[in-house]
Design a protein around this motif. Structure first.
Motif, PDB file in Angstrom:
ATOM      1  N   GLU A  26       0.801  -1.175   0.072  1.00 42.33           N
ATOM      2  CA  GLU A  26      -0.074  -0.248   0.035  1.00 42.33           C
ATOM      3  C   GLU A  26       0.813   1.345   0.081  1.00 42.33           C
ATOM      4  N   TYR A  27       2.093   1.118   0.689  1.00 39.28           N
ATOM      5  CA  TYR A  27       2.734   2.266   0.832  1.00 39.28           C
ATOM      6  C   TYR A  27       3.629   2.754  -0.482  1.00 39.28           C
ATOM      7  N   TYR A  28       3.986   1.656  -0.984  1.00 39.02           N
ATOM      8  CA  TYR A  28       4.616   1.482  -2.390  1.00 39.02           C
ATOM      9  C   TYR A  28       3.724   2.049  -3.628  1.00 39.02           C
ATOM     10  N   ILE A  29       2.483   1.597  -3.526  1.00 39.01           N
ATOM     11  CA  ILE A  29       1.601   2.557  -4.478  1.00 39.01           C
ATOM     12  C   ILE A  29       1.181   4.016  -4.480  1.00 39.01           C
ATOM     13  N   ASN A  30       1.220   4.342  -3.245  1.00 42.46           N
ATOM     14  CA  ASN A  30       1.008   5.773  -2.910  1.00 42.46           C
ATOM     15  C   ASN A  30       2.178   6.311  -3.131  1.00 42.46           C
ATOM     16  N   GLU A  31       3.616   5.818  -3.077  1.00 45.40           N
ATOM     17  CA  GLU A  31       4.811   6.517  -3.272  1.00 45.40           C
ATOM     18  C   GLU A  31       5.015   6.593  -4.671  1.00 45.40           C
ATOM     19  N   LYS A  32       4.409   5.498  -5.422  1.00 43.85           N
ATOM     20  CA  LYS A  32       4.803   5.211  -6.815  1.00 43.85           C
ATOM     21  C   LYS A  32       3.934   6.375  -7.569  1.00 43.85           C
ATOM     22  N   ASN A  33       2.647   6.517  -6.904  1.00 44.49           N
ATOM     23  CA  ASN A  33       1.512   7.425  -7.586  1.00 44.49           C
ATOM     24  C   ASN A  33       2.396   8.855  -7.349  1.00 44.49           C
ATOM     25  N   LYS A  34       2.821   9.031  -6.141  1.00 41.77           N
ATOM     26  CA  LYS A  34       3.433  10.469  -5.967  1.00 41.77           C
ATOM     27  C   LYS A  34       4.562  10.718  -7.062  1.00 41.77           C
ATOM     28  N   ARG A  35       5.188   9.754  -7.230  1.00 34.69           N
ATOM     29  CA  ARG A  35       6.548   9.830  -8.338  1.00 34.69           C
ATOM     30  C   ARG A  35       6.102   9.815  -9.612  1.00 34.69           C
ATOM     31  N   LEU A  36       5.059   9.096  -9.892  1.00 37.15           N
ATOM     32  CA  LEU A  36       4.522   9.454 -11.162  1.00 37.15           C
ATOM     33  C   LEU A  36       3.643  11.038 -11.431  1.00 37.15           C
ATOM     34  N   GLU A  37       3.098  11.369 -10.519  1.00 36.94           N
ATOM     35  CA  GLU A  37       2.717  12.705 -10.473  1.00 36.94           C
ATOM     36  C   GLU A  37       3.895  13.788 -10.388  1.00 36.94           C
ATOM     37  N   HIS A  38       4.716  13.559 -10.001  1.00 36.95           N
ATOM     38  CA  HIS A  38       5.992  14.257  -9.868  1.00 36.95           C
ATOM     39  C   HIS A  38       6.599  14.414 -11.250  1.00 36.95           C
ATOM     40  N   GLU A  39       6.659  13.183 -11.793  1.00 35.31           N
ATOM     41  CA  GLU A  39       7.199  12.965 -13.327  1.00 35.31           C
ATOM     42  C   GLU A  39       6.417  13.638 -14.460  1.00 35.31           C
ATOM     43  N   LEU A  40       4.936  13.742 -14.462  1.00 31.43           N
ATOM     44  CA  LEU A  40       4.144  14.176 -15.114  1.00 31.43           C
ATOM     45  C   LEU A  40       4.238  15.562 -15.098  1.00 31.43           C
ATOM     46  N   ASN A  41       4.287  16.200 -13.904  1.00 33.94           N
ATOM     47  CA  ASN A  41       4.600  17.766 -13.588  1.00 33.94           C
ATOM     48  C   ASN A  41       6.053  18.179 -14.459  1.00 33.94           C
ATOM     49  N   LYS A  42       7.017  17.252 -14.134  1.00 36.30           N
ATOM     50  CA  LYS A  42       8.129  17.780 -14.508  1.00 36.30           C
ATOM     51  C   LYS A  42       8.173  17.611 -16.022  1.00 36.30           C
ATOM     52  N   GLU A  43       7.475  16.641 -16.954  1.00 29.68           N
ATOM     53  CA  GLU A  43       7.682  16.589 -18.178  1.00 29.68           C
ATOM     54  C   GLU A  43       6.820  17.678 -18.778  1.00 29.68           C
ATOM     55  N   LYS A  44       5.460  18.061 -17.962  1.00 27.86           N
ATOM     56  CA  LYS A  44       4.868  19.327 -18.349  1.00 27.86           C
ATOM     57  C   LYS A  44       5.389  20.304 -18.529  1.00 27.86           C
ATOM     58  N   ASN A  45       6.355  20.849 -17.390  1.00 25.81           N
ATOM     59  CA  ASN A  45       7.156  21.969 -17.107  1.00 25.81           C
ATOM     60  C   ASN A  45       8.229  22.079 -18.210  1.00 25.81           C
ATOM     61  N   LEU A  46       8.759  20.934 -18.587  1.00 26.33           N
ATOM     62  CA  LEU A  46       9.994  20.699 -19.509  1.00 26.33           C
ATOM     63  C   LEU A  46       9.364  20.816 -20.929  1.00 26.33           C
ATOM     64  N   SER A  47       8.249  20.441 -21.322  1.00 25.06           N
ATOM     65  CA  SER A  47       7.505  20.351 -22.500  1.00 25.06           C
ATOM     66  C   SER A  47       7.261  22.001 -22.908  1.00 25.06           C
ATOM     67  N   LYS A  48       6.696  22.518 -21.738  1.00 22.31           N
ATOM     68  CA  LYS A  48       6.342  24.009 -21.728  1.00 22.31           C
ATOM     69  C   LYS A  48       7.777  24.686 -22.284  1.00 22.31           C
ATOM     70  N   LYS A  49       8.818  24.536 -21.566  1.00 22.75           N
ATOM     71  CA  LYS A  49       9.977  25.064 -21.703  1.00 22.75           C
ATOM     72  C   LYS A  49      10.576  24.797 -23.245  1.00 22.75           C
ATOM     73  N   ARG A  50      10.309  23.682 -23.588  1.00 16.48           N
ATOM     74  CA  ARG A  50      10.788  23.194 -24.956  1.00 16.48           C
ATOM     75  C   ARG A  50      10.026  23.947 -26.019  1.00 16.48           C
ATOM     76  N   ASN A  51       8.789  24.183 -25.868  1.00 19.21           N
ATOM     77  CA  ASN A  51       7.743  25.106 -26.668  1.00 19.21           C
ATOM     78  C   ASN A  51       8.217  26.463 -26.866  1.00 19.21           C
ATOM     79  N   GLU A  52       8.880  27.128 -25.730  1.00 17.69           N
ATOM     80  CA  GLU A  52       8.780  28.385 -25.690  1.00 17.69           C
ATOM     81  C   GLU A  52      10.414  28.689 -26.300  1.00 17.69           C
ATOM     82  N   ILE A  53      11.261  27.688 -26.217  1.00 18.76           N
ATOM     83  CA  ILE A  53      12.619  27.793 -26.844  1.00 18.76           C
ATOM     84  C   ILE A  53      12.480  27.726 -28.279  1.00 18.76           C
ATOM     85  N   GLN A  54      11.633  26.453 -28.747  1.00 19.17           N
ATOM     86  CA  GLN A  54      11.525  26.193 -30.279  1.00 19.17           C
ATOM     87  C   GLN A  54      10.945  27.626 -30.784  1.00 19.17           C
ATOM     88  N   ASN A  55       9.779  28.119 -30.319  1.00 18.74           N
ATOM     89  CA  ASN A  55       9.226  29.373 -30.635  1.00 18.74           C
ATOM     90  C   ASN A  55      10.273  30.215 -30.882  1.00 18.74           C
TER      91      ASN A  55
END
Length: 628
Positions: free
Chosen positions: A242-271
């Motif tokens: 149960e702890y593993y699932i909660n931590e994995k979901n937190k890690r996934l959420e962190h990675e999604l946010n990180k990917e979202k921010n990087l994608s936004k930054k890449r788009n700004e640079i590409q523009n």
């Protein structure tokens, strides 16, 4: 205790494990999780030394005892009985036993040979230290807990079916007293009573345990650490499943946010690059941005969508009463009784989980409800507009391995191609996967295909026999979602306790050829069952008392019961002290030159048996919950 450093293992071109670093400490109890086919069993084979890493190294303490329960194992076909096979689990004990026998024979010829006498004395002490005199009792306890009956102990081991042999193998490994215990899917062949017994046994295991399992109940109950093996990596989490699932979901959420921010930054640079690429005055800035873009971190977020994109069509409504059995009897022969005087009524939208020991008649009862078997006596009535969807334990074997997913659903079905594609899409099959042959499908894919076939004509009454058996944890979670969203009636057999709990199904207990219906979930059933057991053992009857006089009387009775329990425990402890002293006296007698070793051996065995009987009685009484 066990250290894996930069360990890699390849099979052909497949990187099963790639550069993993894991530290396993003494007395840790660790759950090993991850999708099927990702390397969990390979991880165990590396730790046990059955295979070697292609890169890296594994440090394991020398001369440490390790027992490994394989998921699939070639079992002995010798002539020994079940009890002999099980109790001979420790090679050191077998060796000492044979040496004691040989030296006893020699002493009969040379009774004054002090060297032989001293050696025999040492062997007896070593045998006692390794619990040799208690192995028969331990074997019987484990076999009983795992579902064997006492009259089966003397049957030849080779006569048992594969599933029961695996239970005996599990019992054999549990009593071998290892320091490291590796268990690969130990609950695969167990029913619910055996799983509950295994849980209690492993809670008291005094060693390091690693367990591969899809059983979330065991993982949450027994483990305090989790190692996830997936995509060649191994990650250790500091908690249970149960702890593993909660931590994995937190890690996934962190990675999604990180990917979202990087994608936004890449788009700004590409523009910026696109906007000023043709501007010679800003050429250096553009080149700088291009280099920045090349160096930016790439985040690859993997999301398993297979269990979340399944859509079930709404079934047609049935009448209020779905099915009823009145005084039903069934046996495969006239003399054989499997179910006796069954009375069962199931109404629209009710969910029931059928539980009980293997062989109790759960599958038989489901087949009767599905119309696959007919009662010998009694009546069965199916309600108005009831459409039954039945899935047997062997659902995977009913799929033609040479047909594709698309062909499997379209065959013998009056559906056009678009309807077939829509239904398959609703059950999680992509446009590409519908052309895969069924023989290459995973357990989760097979059950989704089986459900797709079933729901091509949507049933409003599902009868499912062990649908979770070949599913990994994600597959079980996906099936839970299907059944929770299903707007119909369900009768299901499953040995997955978490699965039953999450369905919040009422319980029907099949036992001793009869059924008992519990108007509550699995925890309600456990509570009622445990109370019945406590009442039986302690002869306590708990009642609601409304008057102060009755309350005082009840409290006095409860105090008396506590006193009697304490008195009984002290009496048993005194008997144990006396028996242990007697055991020491017997061992000391083996040092005497004129000792009758055969007689002493017999007495030692009898004393050990008495000790175990009293210890068992003490444990039973001590575990009875004191009345409040």
């Amino acid at each position: 205790m066990i250290n894996l450093s930069n360990v890699s293992k390849y099979f052909g071109t497949q990187d099963v494990l790639n550069g993993i670093d894991i530290q396993i400490n003494e007395y840790e109890k660790i759950g090993i999780v991850g999708p099927n086919g990702q390397g969990k069993s390979t991880f165990f084979n590396l730790i046990s030394g059955e295979i070697n890493p292609d890169e890296g190294y594994i440090n394991t303490p020398k001369k440490i005892t390790m027992s490994y329960m394989h998921q699939n194992v070639k079992l002995s076909y010798k002539k020994e009985s079940l009890i002999e096979y099980t109790e001979n689990s420790n090679p050191n004990l077998t060796k000492i036993k044979n040496e004691i026998k040989n030296i006893n024979n020699q002493i009969q010829k040379e009774p004054k040979n002090t060297l032989l006498v001293n050696k025999l004395d040492d062997l007896h002490e070593n045998y006692a230290l390794l619990d040799g005199y208690e192995m028969t009792h331990k074997a019987k306890t484990a076999l009983s807990g795992l579902g064997f009956k006492e009259n089966q102990y003397v049957e030849p081991f080779k006569n048992f079916s594969g599933g029961w042999k695996m239970r005996a193998e599990l019992a054999r490994l549990l009593i071998s007293n290892p320091k490291i215990l590796l268990l690969d899917e130990p609950s695969n062949y167990l029913d619910l009573p055996a799983i509950e017994w295994l849980k209690k046994y492993l809670e008291n295991f005094n060693g390091t345990m690693l367990m591969i399992s899809h059983d979330r109940y065991l993982l949450n109950s027994l483990t305090s650490k989790t190692i996830e093996i997936s995509n060649g990596n191994a990650i250790k989490y500091e908690g249970n499943y149960e702890y593993y699932i909660n931590e994995k979901n937190k890690r996934l959420e962190h990675e999604l946010n990180k990917e979202k921010n990087l994608s936004k930054k890449r788009n700004e640079i590409q523009n910026f690059i696109d906007k000023f690429r043709a501007n010679s005055k800003k050429a250096s800035l553009v080149q700088s941005r291009i280099k920045m873009l090349d160096k930016m971190e790439q985040v690859d977020v993997k999301i398993n969508k297979a269990s979340t994109n399944i859509r079930i069509p709404t079934p047609p409504a049935s009448g209020k009463n779905v099915i009823s059995i009145s005084t039903g009897d069934f046996g495969y022969t006239e003399k054989e009784i499997i179910l006796k005087s069954v009375d069962l009524n199931i109404d629209r939208n009710e969910k029931f989980a059928f539980i009980g020991a293997n062989g109790a008649g759960k599958t038989t009862l489901l087949k009767i409800l599905a119309g696959k078997l007919k009662l010998q006596r009694g009546d069965i009535k199916v309600g108005h507009n009831v459409i039954i969807g039945y899935q047997s334990q062997e659902f995977g074997e009913t799929l033609n391995p040479d047909l594709s997913v698309f062909e499997t659903l379209s065959k013998d079905n009056d559906l056009n191609d678009n309807d077939v594609r829509k239904i398959l899409g609703d059950f999680g099959f992509s446009k590409d996967s519908i052309y895969k042959k069924t023989k290459v499908l995973s357990g989760g894919e097979k059950i989704r295909l089986s459900f797709a076939k079933m729901f091509s004509n949507p049933p409003n009454y599902l009868i499912l026999d062990e649908p979770t058996t070949h599913l990994d944890i994600d597959g079980r979670a996906g099936l839970e979602k299907i059944l929770k969203d299903y707007e119909g009636t369900i009768c299901i057999v499953s040995h997955d306790i978490t699965f039953i709990r999450n369905l919040d199904a009422h319980i029907i207990h099949v036992n001793n050829n009869e059924i008992n219906r519990y108007y509550g979930n699995y925890d309600y059933f456990l509570n009622k069952s445990n109370n019945q057991l406590i009442n039986k053992n302690s002869e306590i009857k708990t009642k609601k008392i409304n008057y102060k006089k009755e309350q005082r009387k009840s409290k006095a009775e409860l105090r008396l019961i506590k006193q009697q329990k304490t008195k009984k425990l002290k009496s048993l402890e005194k008997s144990l002290d006396e028996l242990h002293k007697h055991q020491k006296v017997l061992i000391d007698k083996t040092k005497e030159s004129d000792a009758d070793f055969m007689k002493i051996n017999t007495a030692l065995n009898e004393t050990a048996k008495k000790i175990k009987l009293i210890e068992s009685e003490w444990e039973t009484i001590s575990q009875i919950t004191d009345p409040q």
